[in-house]
Design an enzyme around this catalytic site. Structure first.
Site, PDB file in Angstrom:
ATOM      1  N   ASP A 103      14.055  57.039  25.061  1.00 43.14           N
ATOM      2  CA  ASP A 103      13.078  58.096  25.379  1.00 43.14           C
ATOM      3  C   ASP A 103      12.562  57.833  26.790  1.00 43.14           C
ATOM      4  O   ASP A 103      11.410  57.447  26.988  1.00 43.14           O
ATOM      5  CB  ASP A 103      11.949  58.066  24.353  1.00 43.14           C
TER       6      ASP A 103
ATOM      7  N   GLN B 183       2.042  65.526  18.963  1.00 48.77           N
ATOM      8  CA  GLN B 183       3.187  65.580  19.866  1.00 48.77           C
ATOM      9  C   GLN B 183       4.315  66.480  19.361  1.00 48.77           C
ATOM     10  O   GLN B 183       5.367  66.565  19.975  1.00 48.77           O
ATOM     11  CB  GLN B 183       3.693  64.177  20.193  1.00 48.77           C
TER      12      GLN B 183
ATOM     13  N   GLN C  89       9.459  59.612  28.318  1.00 44.94           N
ATOM     14  CA  GLN C  89       8.251  59.095  27.675  1.00 44.94           C
ATOM     15  C   GLN C  89       7.869  57.741  28.279  1.00 44.94           C
ATOM     16  O   GLN C  89       6.720  57.507  28.646  1.00 44.94           O
ATOM     17  CB  GLN C  89       8.526  58.964  26.184  1.00 44.94           C
TER      18      GLN C  89
ATOM     19  N   ARG D 202      15.746  60.619  13.580  1.00 46.34           N
ATOM     20  CA  ARG D 202      16.229  61.969  13.278  1.00 46.34           C
ATOM     21  C   ARG D 202      17.690  61.975  12.808  1.00 46.34           C
ATOM     22  O   ARG D 202      18.122  62.940  12.188  1.00 46.34           O
ATOM     23  CB  ARG D 202      16.107  62.862  14.506  1.00 46.34           C
TER      24      ARG D 202
ATOM     25  N   GLY E 196      17.291  50.490  16.623  1.00 48.93           N
ATOM     26  CA  GLY E 196      16.603  50.594  17.915  1.00 48.93           C
ATOM     27  C   GLY E 196      15.230  49.936  17.831  1.00 48.93           C
ATOM     28  O   GLY E 196      14.874  49.095  18.667  1.00 48.93           O
ATOM     29  N   HIS E 197      14.472  50.296  16.801  1.00 49.83           N
ATOM     30  CA  HIS E 197      13.147  49.695  16.612  1.00 49.83           C
ATOM     31  C   HIS E 197      13.277  48.182  16.414  1.00 49.83           C
ATOM     32  O   HIS E 197      12.499  47.407  16.963  1.00 49.83           O
ATOM     33  CB  HIS E 197      12.463  50.280  15.374  1.00 49.83           C
TER      34      HIS E 197
HETATM   35  P1  AMP Z   1       9.878  56.476  17.735  1.00 47.45           P
HETATM   36  O1  AMP Z   1       9.640  55.856  16.406  1.00 47.45           O
HETATM   37  O2  AMP Z   1      11.040  57.409  17.776  1.00 47.45           O
HETATM   38  O3  AMP Z   1       8.611  57.070  18.318  1.00 47.45           O
HETATM   39  O4  AMP Z   1      10.279  55.291  18.714  1.00 47.45           O
HETATM   40  C1  AMP Z   1       9.479  54.154  18.871  1.00 47.45           C
HETATM   41  C2  AMP Z   1      10.011  53.340  20.016  1.00 47.45           C
HETATM   42  O5  AMP Z   1      11.366  52.955  19.751  1.00 47.45           O
HETATM   43  C3  AMP Z   1      10.042  54.116  21.346  1.00 47.45           C
HETATM   44  O6  AMP Z   1       9.665  53.259  22.406  1.00 47.45           O
HETATM   45  C4  AMP Z   1      11.498  54.528  21.451  1.00 47.45           C
HETATM   46  O7  AMP Z   1      11.935  54.732  22.768  1.00 47.45           O
HETATM   47  C5  AMP Z   1      12.190  53.319  20.835  1.00 47.45           C
HETATM   48  N1  AMP Z   1      13.535  53.670  20.380  1.00 47.45           N
HETATM   49  C6  AMP Z   1      13.883  54.728  19.597  1.00 47.45           C
HETATM   50  N2  AMP Z   1      15.211  54.762  19.434  1.00 47.45           N
HETATM   51  C7  AMP Z   1      15.727  53.726  20.145  1.00 47.45           C
HETATM   52  C8  AMP Z   1      17.043  53.235  20.372  1.00 47.45           C
HETATM   53  N3  AMP Z   1      18.112  53.823  19.851  1.00 47.45           N
HETATM   54  N4  AMP Z   1      17.186  52.145  21.160  1.00 47.45           N
HETATM   55  C9  AMP Z   1      16.104  51.532  21.692  1.00 47.45           C
HETATM   56  N5  AMP Z   1      14.846  51.946  21.511  1.00 47.45           N
HETATM   57  C10 AMP Z   1      14.648  53.021  20.747  1.00 47.45           C
END
Ligand code: AMP
Length: 271
Positions: free
Chosen positions: A146, A57, A149, A183, A32-33
């Site tokens: 998210d 958070q 968010q 997670r 995703g990242h």
């Molecule tokens: P996090 O590290 O969980 O805070 O996520 C950082 C960014 O990556 C946030 O903008 C999330 O929405 C995005 N993100 C997390 N998981 C995914 C995913 N599976 N697909 C696309 N973006 C994601």
């Protein structure tokens, strides 16, 4: 790739550039990242990724403590992706100054995750506001995974008339359907299977309720999720993705939003 731990050194460096594409993360990087980073790299601006597990958070200390961290592996991956800048601030670097702008928190922060994770979105907006003030990004890349968010950050940027442009990025999924998430690394094989079954159950449910909304019977759905292996369900709700309000009928453009636990692991998604 240049790595920064201190905002002043970072600011000095990026002041020479014509624009920054910013991807805030809490590390534990996954597909995703990576997709956010790859999209950002298509822009003409320099790509800056931050890694900061923001304690403010988390509404439970135990959740903060067990949040997956793997900075060494993340750095290796980011080097391979050839990003321009990585910012790994300390708590003091982020919270040791008074921001010019106070963050704006839209009232929809009280719904869905906001209802179940007290103070969560205050923490998110607090840190994002600070990052924006330090970096002044031209673009900020956020995932629809998210969605609440993303919606609240967009509202903050609009309300405060901040010049950064939000780029919404689609949710990247594992082969078994579930959204990639840091997670997920806390899930064992059986729990992964439960999450996948829940994803398919809710995807099918969405298709069905588009045709016949009377099938959206919340108590029955919660019971089904429990029998599939969910330990606890925070919410399953249909929201209009523009207005971010509960839908009145299935003709609206909506997503099915859900948050639940498998043992102590909380998972969220929207489809
Ligand atoms: P996090 O590290 O969980 O805070 O996520 C950082 C960014 O990556 C946030 O903008 C999330 O929405 C995005 N993100 C997390 N998981 C995914 C995913 N599976 N697909 C696309 N973006 C994601």
């Amino acid at each position: 790739m240049k790595i920064f731990k201190d905002k002043h050194t970072l600011q000095k460096e990026i002041s020479k550039t014509t624009g920054i594409s910013f991807i805030p993360t809490m590390g534990g990087l996954h597909k995703g990242h990576i997709s956010l980073i790859k999209q950002s790299k298509k822009s003409k601006s320099k790509t800056l990724v931050s890694i900061f597990v923001n304690p403010k958070q988390f509404n439970k200390k135990s959740d903060f403590m067990s949040y997956p961290r793997n900075t060494k592996k993340d750095i290796k991956l980011l080097k391979k992706l050839n990003i321009d800048y990585l910012y790994i601030p300390t708590f003091k670097d982020i919270y040791g100054f008074k921001p010019k702008n106070k963050f704006f928190l839209d009232k929809s922060s009280k719904k869905l995750c906001g209802k179940f994770r007290k103070g969560h979105f205050e923490g998110v907006l607090n840190v994002v506001n600070r990052f924006i003030e330090i970096i002044k990004p031209k673009y900020i890349y956020l995932g629809k995974k998210d969605y609440q968010q993303l919606y609240l950050i967009r509202k903050h940027i609009e309300y405060k008339k901040i010049k950064s442009k939000v780029i919404e990025c689609k949710t990247i999924r594992e082969k078994n359907g579930i959204a990639c998430s840091s997670r997920n690394s806390n899930l064992n094989k059986t729990q992964m299977k439960i999450a996948s079954n829940i994803f398919y159950y809710l995807s099918n449910l969405k298709k069905k309720i588009k045709k016949d909304y009377s099938l959206f019977r919340i108590n029955k759905i919660k019971k089904d999720l429990k029998s599939l292996g969910a330990t606890k369900i925070d919410y399953v709700e249909n929201y209009n993705i523009k207005s971010f309000k509960k839908i009145k009928n299935a003709n609206e453009k909506f997503n099915l939003f859900f948050a639940y636990y498998i043992k102590k692991i909380r998972l969220i998604d929207n489809i």
